[in-house]
Design an enzyme around this catalytic site. Sequence first.
Site, PDB file in Angstrom:
ATOM      1  CG  ASP A 173      -1.994   5.377   1.351  1.00 57.84           C
ATOM      2  OD1 ASP A 173      -2.632   5.953   0.455  1.00 57.84           O
ATOM      3  OD2 ASP A 173      -1.186   4.462   1.135  1.00 57.84           O
ATOM      4  CB  CYS A 224       7.829   4.426   6.190  1.00 58.11           C
ATOM      5  SG  CYS A 224       6.219   3.663   5.977  1.00 58.11           S
ATOM      6  CD  GLU A 254      -0.756   2.343   4.308  1.00 55.69           C
ATOM      7  OE1 GLU A 254      -0.162   3.246   3.710  1.00 55.69           O
ATOM      8  OE2 GLU A 254      -0.676   1.144   3.977  1.00 55.69           O
ATOM      9  CG  HIS A 304      16.393   4.307 -15.510  1.00 54.75           C
ATOM     10  ND1 HIS A 304      16.261   3.550 -14.370  1.00 54.75           N
ATOM     11  CD2 HIS A 304      15.606   3.740 -16.435  1.00 54.75           C
ATOM     12  CE1 HIS A 304      15.428   2.564 -14.613  1.00 54.75           C
ATOM     13  NE2 HIS A 304      15.010   2.658 -15.860  1.00 54.75           N
TER      14      HIS A 304
HETATM   15  C1  PEP Z   1       2.372   5.802   2.905  1.00 55.33           C
HETATM   16  O1  PEP Z   1       1.206   5.589   2.564  1.00 55.33           O
HETATM   17  O2  PEP Z   1       2.715   6.765   3.615  1.00 55.33           O
HETATM   18  C2  PEP Z   1       3.442   4.914   2.463  1.00 55.33           C
HETATM   19  C3  PEP Z   1       4.656   5.018   2.943  1.00 55.33           C
HETATM   20  O3  PEP Z   1       3.157   3.990   1.528  1.00 55.33           O
HETATM   21  P1  PEP Z   1       2.896   4.285  -0.017  1.00 55.33           P
HETATM   22  O4  PEP Z   1       3.327   5.699  -0.288  1.00 55.33           O
HETATM   23  O5  PEP Z   1       3.708   3.283  -0.752  1.00 55.33           O
HETATM   24  O6  PEP Z   1       1.434   4.071  -0.141  1.00 55.33           O
HETATM   25 MG    MG Z   2       0.587   3.706   1.779  1.00 63.66          MG
END
Ligand code: PEP
Ligand code: MG
Length: 602
Positions: free
Chosen positions: A472, A519, A448, A206
């Site tokens: 992933d 992402c 992913e 935090h």
């Molecule tokens: C990813 O796998 O790149 C992703 C954005 O999801 P997470 O990191 O939450 O698995």
């Molecule tokens: Mg992921």
Amino acid sequence: MTNSEKNNLLEPESANAVLKGIGASGGVAVGRAYLVDRSRVKVVYQHLLDPYLIEPEIKRFKEAVDKADVQLHQIIEEIPKEIKDHAGIIDSHRLILRDRMIYDQTLEIIRNEQINAEWALKKAVEHTQEVFAKIKDEYFRSRISDVVYVSERILRNLTGKQFENLSDIQGQVIIVAHDLSPADTTQMRLDNVLGFVTDMGGKTSHTAIIAQSLEIPAVVGLERITQEVDSGDLIIVDGSDGQVVLNPDPGTLELFQQKKKKFDEYRTEIAKYSFLPAETLDGYQIKTRANIEFLEEIPSVLAQGAEGIGLFRTEFLYLSQKELPSEQTLFESFRNVVRIIAPNPVTIRTLDIGGDKFASHLDLADEMNPALGLRAIRFCLKEVDIFKRQLRAILRASSYGNLKILFPMISDIDEVFRAKAILKEVIKDLQKENIPFAPQIPIGIMIEIPSAVAMADLLAREVDFFSIGTNDLIQYTLAIDRVNEHVAHMYQPLHPAILRLIRQTVEAGHRAGIPVAMCGEMAGEPLYIPILLGLGLDELSMNPMSIPRVKQIIRMASYAESKEFLNKVFSLNTTEEINRYVLQEMVQLFSDHFRTNGTMIY
Ligand code: PEP
Ligand code: MG
């Protein structure tokens, strides 16, 4: 002071002693320390020899909890408006007060072992700490600090030892503490705080989050700073390099004053980019959005000029409570985010639990290979009630702004059909009940898993957008466990296989006329920007703090040159060659921004 001296851990008593920690929020602060007394209350063991003493002891414990509840409520009432968004954490502290692990367990121990409330509470907390220590996810694991904070408050009520009132801090100071809870920070007048340093904590603590959203330099995880510093000591906090200098001499002070000046100039400069379009010199535009895990990050999303939220990881909402969150709780959380971020979009990813993401109250099987197990969409397609509850909440929130739904861990087209069929059922139910929701909600999938890339052309026909999860995708393509430090050096985003899979996904998406976002962490890495531009991604979603610097690099880059750059990258055969080439080119092209090792200068 030379660099080599600076990097050494000097004896704390000496001038210029340097303690190394984790840089949690960039910048330099110089000032007098204020040591927050959170020393643990001494607890004594007492065996209650007379059984008649047990009920009064239980009553005493319950009263201490009630009192803590009143105190936390009072803190919420008094929170200054600029950090009102953090009140949610204190609400979660109020829930912890009565959590089974603390409340019921302490009562049980008092009864069964016939011991005093303080010692019983201490035992309950120790047991809870053991449970938390097994959680793989760093963020979730670190939430034990909330439990410790709450129990410390109950203990102080039991023993009559008051919590220090942090609203009394006078003048501008650097806060030095073992750990800080949101209740602590919300009591402080934050305009008086020049910096934070703590023994505990990681990048997702935090303190780190609050410091980042308020742009206050912070170093956490220093382990023993509270033993080295007294209130009134002069200290330097270097949040960019994760170090704290104790008792600096005039020369060192001057050196860090200069560093501070440069950082402040950089911040003023970079802030200009927050609200400029992410557009290359030759007019190619790409969306830059934020990844969030919890609602406290919203102020930072807004401050960094994110064009919406590209990934809302909803797992957190399932951890912060003893039981599964109700549809209403989920709905309110989604609605709040969607409403604040509108008209920009919020991409809500459905529950991605399992794998390295763990929630103690969900009955997840013990799996040999959790990353390959009943995770994310697989879990939701099995636990349809949990999935439906979340989808109802998401749909209900959709009428408050601009919302998209993202399904994680898709490995097969059948999973898309099944997820969409369940969504359809939920839609029908809501229609029957006359509950409003947005008519056209874009549905996307995470790309992913390599099988999803291989059939991206087919998947693209079924959905409205793709979002590439490189965290992933790298794990599953290169067979590198993303949380295993022994193979971390092999976790390589610029591996030729990864770059080819991304290219294949973008091409398949674009051929079908749907946008392709990224992402994973790779999207927020300034060093990779020309590659990501060259690959033709439509959106990059990242930690909000990365947005201004990513935008800055995008605005200095050319799309046409990025394409050429990428062609060259694709002509190289090994990860090592690619890493070397990218580093060399980037350091040369953006010499004012990157160090020779590829990290940003500030
Ligand atoms: C990813 O796998 O790149 C992703 C954005 O999801 P997470 O990191 O939450 O698995
Ligand atoms: Mg992921």
